[in-house]
Scaffold this motif. Structure first.
Motif, mmCIF file in Angstrom:
data_model
loop_
_atom_site.group_PDB
_atom_site.id
_atom_site.type_symbol
_atom_site.label_atom_id
_atom_site.label_comp_id
_atom_site.label_asym_id
_atom_site.label_seq_id
_atom_site.Cartn_x
_atom_site.Cartn_y
_atom_site.Cartn_z
ATOM 1 N N THR A 1 23.721 41.260 46.985
ATOM 2 C CA THR A 1 25.190 41.232 47.059
ATOM 3 C C THR A 1 25.614 39.827 46.139
ATOM 4 O O THR A 1 24.782 38.634 46.403
ATOM 5 N N ALA A 2 26.663 39.893 45.805
ATOM 6 C CA ALA A 2 27.267 38.385 45.241
ATOM 7 C C ALA A 2 28.740 38.464 45.387
ATOM 8 O O ALA A 2 29.354 39.485 45.116
ATOM 9 N N GLU A 3 29.361 37.122 45.861
ATOM 10 C CA GLU A 3 30.701 36.971 45.616
ATOM 11 C C GLU A 3 31.229 36.085 44.583
ATOM 12 O O GLU A 3 30.812 34.804 44.622
ATOM 13 N N VAL A 4 31.701 36.569 43.478
ATOM 14 C CA VAL A 4 32.343 35.698 42.403
ATOM 15 C C VAL A 4 33.656 35.035 42.897
ATOM 16 O O VAL A 4 34.525 35.823 43.136
ATOM 17 N N VAL A 5 33.616 33.806 42.940
ATOM 18 C CA VAL A 5 35.033 33.090 43.145
ATOM 19 C C VAL A 5 35.548 32.391 41.924
ATOM 20 O O VAL A 5 34.968 32.080 41.005
ATOM 21 N N ASP A 6 36.779 32.641 41.796
ATOM 22 C CA ASP A 6 37.824 32.027 40.699
ATOM 23 C C ASP A 6 37.430 30.601 40.772
ATOM 24 O O ASP A 6 37.740 29.926 41.772
ATOM 25 N N GLY A 7 37.260 29.840 39.537
ATOM 26 C CA GLY A 7 36.873 28.635 39.499
ATOM 27 C C GLY A 7 35.836 27.869 40.145
ATOM 28 O O GLY A 7 35.208 26.672 39.850
ATOM 29 N N GLY A 8 34.899 28.643 40.881
ATOM 30 C CA GLY A 8 33.655 28.261 41.324
ATOM 31 C C GLY A 8 32.468 28.196 40.362
ATOM 32 O O GLY A 8 32.606 28.527 39.292
ATOM 33 N N GLU A 9 31.332 27.579 40.804
ATOM 34 C CA GLU A 9 30.179 27.381 39.852
ATOM 35 C C GLU A 9 29.538 28.599 39.867
ATOM 36 O O GLU A 9 29.133 29.076 38.724
ATOM 37 N N ASN A 10 29.446 29.543 40.824
ATOM 38 C CA ASN A 10 28.987 31.103 40.740
ATOM 39 C C ASN A 10 27.510 31.088 40.265
ATOM 40 O O ASN A 10 27.421 31.874 39.221
ATOM 41 N N ILE A 11 26.643 30.268 40.939
ATOM 42 C CA ILE A 11 25.259 30.557 40.675
ATOM 43 C C ILE A 11 24.686 31.180 41.779
ATOM 44 O O ILE A 11 24.835 30.872 42.878
#
Length: 120
Positions: free
Chosen positions: A103-113
């Motif tokens: 799973t992954a949670e993509v956040v707005d403005g985050g680095e998302n690695i």
């Protein structure tokens, strides 16, 4: 990562029932830039299940570079392989969102690695 090494040439998909998913292919370092609508546009923020698939790719030799016998043999081998089940080069359980447990949670403005360690 699989067996401690980056996985090149894998297809990575982020899927969600509520949000449009994203897809991309890994490079030599095992890194991927996902896209939702067009290449490189990223992922819509939200929670996703992740699937990673890498299948064996078959290719015929250049007929100009091999003998007719070698080319015929390669054709027979390819036809035999294509009539069977594709060979997974990373564990098959990761190829479907329902079985990968990734799973992954993509956040707005985050680095998302995200780093995924695939295990047998």
């Amino acid at each position: 990562m699989y067996e401690g090494k980056p996985v090149e040439g894998a297809t990575v998909t982020f899927g969600s029932a509520e949000i449009r998913g994203a897809v991309g292919n890994t490079d030599k370092q095992g890194e991927v830039t996902l896209w939702t609508y067009e290449p490189g546009d990223g992922v819509i923020p939200g929670k996703y299940t992740v699937a990673i698939r890498k299948l064996e790719v078959l290719a015929l030799p250049d007929p100009e570079q091999v003998s007719p016998e070698e080319y015929s043999k390669a054709m027979r081998e390819m036809n035999r392989a294509l009539s069977g089940t594709p060979k997974h080069l990373v564990p098959k359980k990761y190829s479907k969102h329902e079985t990968s447990e990734l799973t992954a949670e993509v956040v707005d403005g985050g680095e998302n690695i995200f780093t995924f360690e695939l295990e047998d």
